[in-house]
Design a protein around this motif. Structure first.
Motif, mmCIF file in Angstrom:
data_model
loop_
_atom_site.group_PDB
_atom_site.id
_atom_site.type_symbol
_atom_site.label_atom_id
_atom_site.label_comp_id
_atom_site.label_asym_id
_atom_site.label_seq_id
_atom_site.Cartn_x
_atom_site.Cartn_y
_atom_site.Cartn_z
ATOM 1 N N ALA A 97 0.819 -1.212 0.000
ATOM 2 C CA ALA A 97 0.000 0.000 0.000
ATOM 3 C C ALA A 97 0.848 1.254 0.000
ATOM 4 C CB ALA A 97 -0.931 -0.003 1.209
ATOM 5 N N VAL A 110 -2.554 0.636 -3.847
ATOM 6 C CA VAL A 110 -1.880 1.485 -2.881
ATOM 7 C C VAL A 110 -2.928 2.186 -2.018
ATOM 8 C CG1 VAL A 110 0.182 1.791 -4.285
ATOM 9 C CG2 VAL A 110 -1.730 3.365 -4.594
ATOM 10 N N GLU A 111 -2.466 2.859 -0.965
ATOM 11 C CA GLU A 111 -3.394 3.497 -0.036
ATOM 12 C C GLU A 111 -4.312 4.468 -0.779
ATOM 13 O OE1 GLU A 111 -0.079 6.792 1.489
ATOM 14 O OE2 GLU A 111 -0.696 5.138 2.791
ATOM 15 N N ASP A 112 -5.516 4.622 -0.258
ATOM 16 C CA ASP A 112 -6.603 5.222 -1.029
ATOM 17 C C ASP A 112 -6.275 6.618 -1.571
ATOM 18 O OD1 ASP A 112 -9.483 4.928 -1.847
ATOM 19 O OD2 ASP A 112 -9.604 6.815 -0.727
ATOM 20 N N THR A 143 -5.401 -5.827 -5.022
ATOM 21 C CA THR A 143 -4.760 -4.940 -4.058
ATOM 22 C C THR A 143 -4.480 -3.618 -4.757
ATOM 23 O OG1 THR A 143 -2.519 -5.680 -4.644
ATOM 24 C CG2 THR A 143 -3.642 -6.858 -2.854
ATOM 25 N N PHE A 152 -1.260 -5.858 3.289
ATOM 26 C CA PHE A 152 -2.165 -5.283 2.298
ATOM 27 C C PHE A 152 -3.428 -4.769 2.995
ATOM 28 C CE2 PHE A 152 0.079 -8.955 0.479
ATOM 29 C CZ PHE A 152 0.932 -8.267 -0.392
ATOM 30 N N GLU A 153 -3.861 -3.570 2.626
ATOM 31 C CA GLU A 153 -5.014 -2.948 3.270
ATOM 32 C C GLU A 153 -6.278 -3.775 3.095
ATOM 33 O OE1 GLU A 153 -7.389 -0.370 5.412
ATOM 34 O OE2 GLU A 153 -5.197 -0.545 5.333
#
Length: 328
Positions: free
Chosen positions: A99, A123-125, A121, A173-174
């Motif tokens: 992420a 990366v962060e939002d 998956t 992973f988020e």
């Protein structure tokens, strides 16, 4: 994040060929080229490849797929995306390794004019919405909720009101973090006395088995495991079998495969599985890529993929009948 049937998905065109192609301004495929990143070699990603080809067309009829298996390594991912960016690929379809650590690669692709579609998956939002066109995702909360509900019903049938549960996670992973939240919420709604006694990360199968064995040593009366994805689920199953806990410790978790289906059909340890079909995700990702390249990106950032439920021996047998080649 999640299998018995593994398929090595290697880069099909070397960096040297790509470099020459980029320098000459030509195309690897006359119908375009799309870079594809598979997170690891689990069978799920073979399903994604099949779905992509079903949507985009086989070699010679659709864009050429330049594929790599990064083995959950952000450095491998970065190298491949750098090559794709330099070669001006038409698009990238990616299941990022991290992420956070994958953000620079996503940024490079965007700055190079290569549209990125995440699946499974991302990366962060906040960063994803800057650098990624769309994210094909089955709801992680719903994915976790399926297992939470299945496990809760199992405990209620057995009269267990205060069971002990261990989690083998993939929370690098988020999406796995969100799966756990959905799982815990659903479990405790039905069985308020359920207690999560430990959660250990085990991304690869061997590591997942080791972590599950450690939890069984620390908590010998453990009633059940939740595996957040395929390796975590099957790692827990193998640990239960190895430690002689068959009939004592149940396993619920994510991601269907030949091994998971057979264990579900056997029914002694693995009781239920939540699944997001790789084939279905690949088809959706291919459709999104075609739409983006045609200048008609999806209206929403998240493109939902369906979450399927499998419970008990009959569902395990049904999955095997419906997937005779083992591709999930």
């Amino acid at each position: 994040m999640n299998h018995a049937k593994r398929r090595t998905l290697a880069v099909v065109v070397t960096a040297a060929v790509l470099a020459v192609t980029a320098a000459c301004g030509g195309r690897v495929g006359e119908n375009g080229r799309i870079g594809v990143v598979y997170l690891n070699a689990e069978g799920y990603y073979a399903g994604v490849e099949r779905g992509l080809r079903a949507t985009l067309g086989e070699e010679g009829r659709g864009p050429q797929l330049l594929q790599t298996n990064i083995q959950s390594d952000p450095a491998r991912e970065s190298s491949f995306i750098s090559t794709m960016s330099s070669a001006k690929a038409d698009a990238l379809i990616v299941s990022p390794a991290s992420a956070t650590a994958s953000v620079p690669a996503m940024r490079l692709a965007k700055e190079s004019g290569v549209p990125v579609i995440c699946y499974n998956t991302c990366v962060e939002d906040e960063q994803a919405r800057k650098y990624v066109r769309a994210f094909v995702l089955g709801s992680p909360e719903e994915f976790g909720r399926v297992s939470g509900e299945q496990m809760a019903d199992h405990f209620l049938r057995a009269g267990r009101r205060a069971p002990q549960v261990g989690i083998i996670n993939c929370e690098q992973f988020e999406v796995c973090v969100q799966r756990r939240k959905g799982f815990e919420r659903a479990l405790k709604e039905k069985v308020p006395g359920a207690r999560i006694v430990a959660s250990q990360q085990g991304l690869q199968m061997d590591e997942a088995v080791e972590r599950a064995q450690q939890l069984l040593t620390a908590h010998p009366d453990l009633d059940a495991f939740y595996g957040e994805a395929g390796s975590q689920t099957l790692g827990a199953v193998r640990a239960v079998e190895t430690r002689g806990r068959i009939g004592e410790t149940a396993v619920f978790g994510g991601d269907m495969s030949v091994e998971a289906a057979k264990k579900l059909q056997d029914g002694r340890v693995l009781k239920g599985v939540a699944d997001i079909s790789g084939i279905k995700v690949g088809r959706l990702a291919g459709e999104v890529a075609r739409a983006v390249l045609a200048g008609n990106p999806p209206a929403g950032f998240i493109v939902p993929a369906p979450v399927d439920r499998y419970l008990g021996a009959q569902d395990g047998a049904r999955w095997l009948r419906e997937h005779p080649d083992g591709i999930p």
